[in-house]
Design a protein around this motif. Structure first.
Motif, PDB file in Angstrom:
ATOM      1  N   SER A 163     -86.502 -70.986  11.436  1.00 26.67           N
ATOM      2  CA  SER A 163     -87.352 -70.563  12.535  1.00 26.67           C
ATOM      3  C   SER A 163     -87.479 -69.045  12.634  1.00 26.67           C
ATOM      4  N   LEU A 164     -86.901 -68.319  11.680  1.00 23.11           N
ATOM      5  CA  LEU A 164     -86.905 -66.869  11.719  1.00 23.11           C
ATOM      6  C   LEU A 164     -87.852 -66.298  10.680  1.00 23.11           C
ATOM      7  N   GLY A 165     -88.217 -65.013  10.850  1.00 19.90           N
ATOM      8  CA  GLY A 165     -89.072 -64.354   9.880  1.00 19.90           C
ATOM      9  C   GLY A 165     -88.346 -64.145   8.565  1.00 19.90           C
ATOM     10  N   ARG A 166     -89.091 -64.034   7.495  1.00 21.76           N
ATOM     11  CA  ARG A 166     -88.511 -63.866   6.178  1.00 21.76           C
ATOM     12  C   ARG A 166     -87.967 -62.450   5.993  1.00 21.76           C
ATOM     13  N   LEU A 167     -86.981 -62.346   5.091  1.00 20.09           N
ATOM     14  CA  LEU A 167     -86.387 -61.060   4.753  1.00 20.09           C
ATOM     15  C   LEU A 167     -86.456 -60.811   3.252  1.00 20.09           C
ATOM     16  N   ASP A 168     -87.487 -61.345   2.625  1.00 21.71           N
ATOM     17  CA  ASP A 168     -87.625 -61.203   1.174  1.00 21.71           C
ATOM     18  C   ASP A 168     -87.643 -59.728   0.778  1.00 21.71           C
ATOM     19  N   GLY A 169     -86.856 -59.403  -0.231  1.00 24.61           N
ATOM     20  CA  GLY A 169     -86.805 -58.046  -0.731  1.00 24.61           C
ATOM     21  C   GLY A 169     -85.856 -57.131   0.018  1.00 24.61           C
ATOM     22  N   ARG A 170     -85.314 -57.574   1.135  1.00 28.68           N
ATOM     23  CA  ARG A 170     -84.379 -56.751   1.898  1.00 28.68           C
ATOM     24  C   ARG A 170     -82.981 -56.865   1.285  1.00 28.68           C
ATOM     25  N   ARG A 171     -82.202 -55.828   1.489  1.00 29.56           N
ATOM     26  CA  ARG A 171     -80.857 -55.757   0.906  1.00 29.56           C
ATOM     27  C   ARG A 171     -79.851 -55.538   2.023  1.00 29.56           C
ATOM     28  N   ALA A 172     -78.893 -56.461   2.128  1.00 29.72           N
ATOM     29  CA  ALA A 172     -77.966 -56.462   3.261  1.00 29.72           C
ATOM     30  C   ALA A 172     -76.521 -56.328   2.808  1.00 29.72           C
ATOM     31  N   LEU A 173     -75.738 -55.636   3.620  1.00 28.25           N
ATOM     32  CA  LEU A 173     -74.295 -55.539   3.423  1.00 28.25           C
ATOM     33  C   LEU A 173     -73.622 -56.075   4.679  1.00 28.25           C
ATOM     34  N   VAL A 174     -72.755 -57.082   4.515  1.00 27.02           N
ATOM     35  CA  VAL A 174     -72.089 -57.739   5.647  1.00 27.02           C
ATOM     36  C   VAL A 174     -70.585 -57.585   5.491  1.00 27.02           C
ATOM     37  N   THR A 175     -69.931 -57.050   6.518  1.00 30.99           N
ATOM     38  CA  THR A 175     -68.468 -56.917   6.464  1.00 30.99           C
ATOM     39  C   THR A 175     -67.807 -58.148   7.082  1.00 30.99           C
ATOM     40  N   GLY A 176     -66.585 -58.418   6.638  1.00 29.02           N
ATOM     41  CA  GLY A 176     -65.879 -59.609   7.118  1.00 29.02           C
ATOM     42  C   GLY A 176     -66.642 -60.872   6.791  1.00 29.02           C
ATOM     43  N   ALA A 177     -67.193 -60.927   5.579  1.00 23.88           N
ATOM     44  CA  ALA A 177     -68.156 -61.971   5.224  1.00 23.88           C
ATOM     45  C   ALA A 177     -67.552 -63.212   4.595  1.00 23.88           C
ATOM     46  N   ALA A 178     -66.246 -63.240   4.393  1.00 22.43           N
ATOM     47  CA  ALA A 178     -65.641 -64.342   3.648  1.00 22.43           C
ATOM     48  C   ALA A 178     -65.684 -65.666   4.387  1.00 22.43           C
ATOM     49  N   ARG A 179     -65.569 -65.618   5.724  1.00 24.01           N
ATOM     50  CA  ARG A 179     -65.470 -66.861   6.489  1.00 24.01           C
ATOM     51  C   ARG A 179     -66.014 -66.641   7.889  1.00 24.01           C
ATOM     52  N   GLY A 180     -66.016 -67.704   8.684  1.00 14.18           N
ATOM     53  CA  GLY A 180     -66.394 -67.605  10.088  1.00 14.18           C
ATOM     54  C   GLY A 180     -67.789 -67.061  10.315  1.00 14.18           C
ATOM     55  N   MET A 181     -67.924 -66.169  11.298  1.00 16.84           N
ATOM     56  CA  MET A 181     -69.232 -65.613  11.614  1.00 16.84           C
ATOM     57  C   MET A 181     -69.795 -64.794  10.465  1.00 16.84           C
ATOM     58  N   GLY A 182     -68.938 -64.045   9.769  1.00 16.56           N
ATOM     59  CA  GLY A 182     -69.428 -63.245   8.654  1.00 16.56           C
ATOM     60  C   GLY A 182     -70.059 -64.093   7.571  1.00 16.56           C
TER      61      GLY A 182
END
Length: 257
Positions: free
Chosen positions: A9-28
């Motif tokens: 239901s969200l807009g696309r993010l094609d081509g965008r580059r993201a860095l997420v911290t604490g990404a191994a589990r849970g909310m990350g």
């Protein structure tokens, strides 16, 4: 999977580059899965090398693009190296999600441990400062720069968990607003999501039961429900939003928790 269901239901993010911290589990993990499900390339940053690699592999198995980096975000040098590595792997950086966090049980002032207090400030305040500063050259080069803090409702309303946690989360929101003020004119949008109680390993089962009894909606959030708001703030639909704190707490703010 909730993260990908929410993504539809969200807009696309094609081509965008993201860095997420604490990404191994849970909310990350949910943030990484959702952003990847919307078409973004995602670099996952976490101390847990094994779980982080597993989440990256899960994204790849679903057709997404993911890179796993092991780093301690409380180290300025590690943040600089991680930012450079992520930008190199993905060809730049557009989205930075500060999700890494710690939580300690409640203590009174007299019993607050100095080392715990300091560690909470390091993870929740110093780390996003270090990483955003390191990522700044890449964000300034982006046409869609977004920084999203995953904070907590207890940074706004004291919940009795710990002096360190409440102080760190409140300071985190102040840091977000300061960044938003400085960089609005340079088109880097900075916002925060403040979850209430979420079903993750960080929240003990007995605490989940106590929270569920007082949340107006009558349940805790699933990680994907927080991730969908993070993804919104990372996308084009939030192009005129900066310096804002978005509560995602099932109505807990209504009753003052």
């Amino acid at each position: 999977m909730i993260a990908y269901t929410a993504a539809s239901s969200l807009g696309r993010l094609d081509g965008r580059r993201a860095l997420v911290t604490g990404a191994a589990r849970g909310m990350g993990r949910a943030h990484a899965l959702t952003l990847a499900g919307l078409g973004a390339s995602v670099t996952l940053l976490d101390l847990d090398e094994v779980e982080n690699a597993n989440t990256a592999q899960e994204i790849k198995s679903l057709g997404g693009t993911a890179y796993a980096l092991a780093a301690d975000v409380t180290s300025r040098t590690a943040c600089e190296r991680a930012s450079e590595a992520a930008a190199s792997a993905m060809g730049g950086l557009d989205i930075l999600v500060h999700n890494a966090g710690l939580m300690y049980s409640g203590t009174g002032l007299a019993d607050t441990d100095d080392e715990d207090f300091h560690r909470l400030l390091m993870v929740n305040v110093h780390a996003p400062l270090y990483l955003t500063r390191a990522a700044l050259p890449y964000l300034l080069a982006s046409d869609h720069a977004r920084v999203v803090f995953v904070s907590s409702q207890w940074g706004q309303v004291p919940g009795g968990h710990s002096y360190g946690y409440m102080t760190a989360k409140a300071a985190q929101l102040g840091l977000m607003k300061t960044m938003a003020t400085e960089f609005a004119g340079r088109q880097i949008l900075v916002n925060a999501v403040t979850p209430g109680a979420v079903i993750t390993r960080m929240v003990p089962e007995e605490y989940q039961q106590a929270e569920q009894a007082v949340i107006p909606i009558g349940r805790l959030a699933e990680p994907g429900e927080i991730a969908s708001v993070v993804a919104f703030l990372a996308g084009d639909g939030a192009s005129f939003i900066t310096g804002q704190t978005i509560g995602v707490n099932g109505g807990a703010c209504i009753v003052g928790i």
